[in-house]
Design an enzyme around this catalytic site. Structure first.
Site, PDB file in Angstrom:
ATOM      1  N   LYS A 165       0.845  -1.195   0.000  1.00 36.58           N
ATOM      2  CA  LYS A 165       0.000   0.000   0.000  1.00 36.58           C
ATOM      3  C   LYS A 165       0.882   1.246   0.000  1.00 36.58           C
ATOM      4  O   LYS A 165       1.695   1.448   0.903  1.00 36.58           O
ATOM      5  CB  LYS A 165      -0.914   0.004   1.233  1.00 36.58           C
ATOM      6  CG  LYS A 165      -1.703  -1.295   1.427  1.00 36.58           C
ATOM      7  CD  LYS A 165      -2.592  -1.630   0.231  1.00 36.58           C
ATOM      8  CE  LYS A 165      -3.265  -2.984   0.392  1.00 36.58           C
ATOM      9  NZ  LYS A 165      -4.002  -3.407  -0.795  1.00 36.58           N
ATOM     10  N   LYS A 265     -14.132  -8.673  -6.437  1.00 34.91           N
ATOM     11  CA  LYS A 265     -14.512  -8.836  -5.029  1.00 34.91           C
ATOM     12  C   LYS A 265     -16.029  -8.996  -4.926  1.00 34.91           C
ATOM     13  O   LYS A 265     -16.773  -8.041  -5.166  1.00 34.91           O
ATOM     14  CB  LYS A 265     -14.057  -7.613  -4.224  1.00 34.91           C
ATOM     15  CG  LYS A 265     -12.540  -7.449  -4.198  1.00 34.91           C
ATOM     16  CD  LYS A 265     -12.131  -6.254  -3.358  1.00 34.91           C
ATOM     17  CE  LYS A 265     -10.616  -6.168  -3.267  1.00 34.91           C
ATOM     18  NZ  LYS A 265     -10.152  -4.957  -2.555  1.00 34.91           N
TER      19      LYS A 265
HETATM   20 MG    MG Z   1      -6.879  -2.512  -3.783  1.00 35.02          MG
END
Ligand code: MG
Length: 369
Positions: A165, A265
């Site tokens: 990240k 997702k």
């Molecule tokens: Mg992502």
């Protein structure tokens, strides 16, 4: 076969370590998960779970799941859970939008459908074996040294694919993070730099055209338009995630040449039915996909692993398992778990994971008889 009862449990899932999302948007310490069991008049029951990744990541939040059930659950009582397209149509006309609320209901219906057919979900989704799929780590943002230490820790557990990240306030540090991590990556490992939409297009183009690394970059900017703008001006392959809410977004991304891959997702898209539509489209156009859920215990993780395991190798990158970030395991010993960097879906019919009312405690709502 008819749905006769829907039982709902809420459970806080504490994270083992506070999680920092790129862009300084938040730090959170627990997830709010909702478990459901759908019972039928023929004795079969199916399980589902919805667990948004905090409440600032997407337009989704834990209490919203339970509030949405007040409208959707009564509409599903009396319906045949095996009619997945009809179930999804009914949910969409009863409550337009709100995909994250529909996902656990769709998941539980798939569980029942698989059990009724005597087939595990990976087979229902087109797979020919309970294939072990690569799992990836999720590396919280920090200094380059801190992030490399986390990657080393994850590597020791067998992870060879990492989602790092980035997207902090300081562009210079992002450049340092990318170069340091990319060049120090052990042989055979892969990294995706997940910006979590923190950059403006100008910053994205400046950063990616100044680094040597040519690894995947995920969701550089807020919108699909902005990401498409970036994709046309950089050499890194682009992965899209948070800006992809429905099938049209995927069709548009393809038309706009906005990406080379997507995160699929189920909870973001509205369930396994809609995630499978996107997965099939992605296979058709040659995308590479990460297939995983938004968050949750090994129950939600396993549903996504079924879909991943039925996806051709060439189109599948890796899957993240949220439950390794939790200090609570409400489905102990069940489901797809990390075994040296791989996870294998259960071979039994349906989802292959069942919640335990003794662990989950008193339900927060019961619809139907
Ligand atoms: Mg992502």
């Amino acid at each position: 076969m008819k749905i006769k009862r829907i039982t709902v449990w809420q459970r806080d899932l504490p994270l083992t370590e506070p999680y920092y999302l790129s862009g300084g948007r938040l730090k959170f310490e627990r997830l709010d998960s909702t478990f459901i069991r759908i019972d039928t008049d023929e004795g079969l029951s199916g399980w589902g779970e919805a667990c948004p990744w905090g409440h600032t990541y997407l337009p989704a939040h834990g209490p919203g799941v339970r509030a949405g059930f007040e409208i959707l659950a009564p509409a599903l009582i009396g319906q045949d859970p095996r009619g997945l397209e009809s179930i999804n149509h009914l949910m969409d006309v009863t409550l337009p939008g709100h995909p994250y609320i529909k996902s656990p209901l769709d998941m539980a219906c798939w569980d029942i459908t698989g059990q009724a057919a005597g087939m595990p979900l990976w087979m229902m989704f087109g797979g020919d074996e309970a294939k072990a799929v690569d799992v990836n780590s999720s590396i919280s943002t920090g200094t380059p040294e801190e992030m490399l230490a986390l990657i080393e820790k994850a590597s020791a557990k067998g992870y060879r694919t990492h989602s790092a990240k980035i997207g902090g306030d300081d562009v210079k540090i992002d450049i340092e993070r990318i170069e340091a991590i990319s060049s120090a990556l052990p042989a055979g490992h892969q990294v995706t730099f997940d910006v979590n939409r923190a950059w403006t297009p100008g910053v994205a183009v400046a950063v990616l055209n100044s680094v040597k690394a040519r690894d995947w970059v995920e969701q550089p900017c807020e919108t699909l338009d902005q990401c498409a703008h970036v994709a046309s001006r950089v050499q890194n392959p682009i992965m899209l995630d948070e800006c992809m809410h429905n099938f049209s977004d995927h069709l548009n991304a393809w038309s706009m040449k906005a990406c080379e891959g997507v995160k699929v997702k189920p909870n973001r898209l509205g369930g396994l039915t809609k995630a499978k539509q996107v997965r099939d489209f992605g296979v058709s156009v040659g995308w590479q996909m990460h297939i995983e859920d938004l968050g949750g215990s090994a129950l939600a993780d396993t549903a996504a692993i079924h879909l991943a395991a039925s996806t051709p190798d060439a189109n599948r990158l890796a899957s993240w398992l949220c439950h390794y970030h939790l200090s609570d395991d409400p489905v102990p010993g069940q489901g797809a778990r990390n075994q040296n960097g791989k996870a294998t879906p259960p071979a039994m019919p349906g989802l292959g994971v069942k919640g335990d009312p003794d662990i989950l405690g008193d339900p927060v709502a019961i619809y139907g008889d």
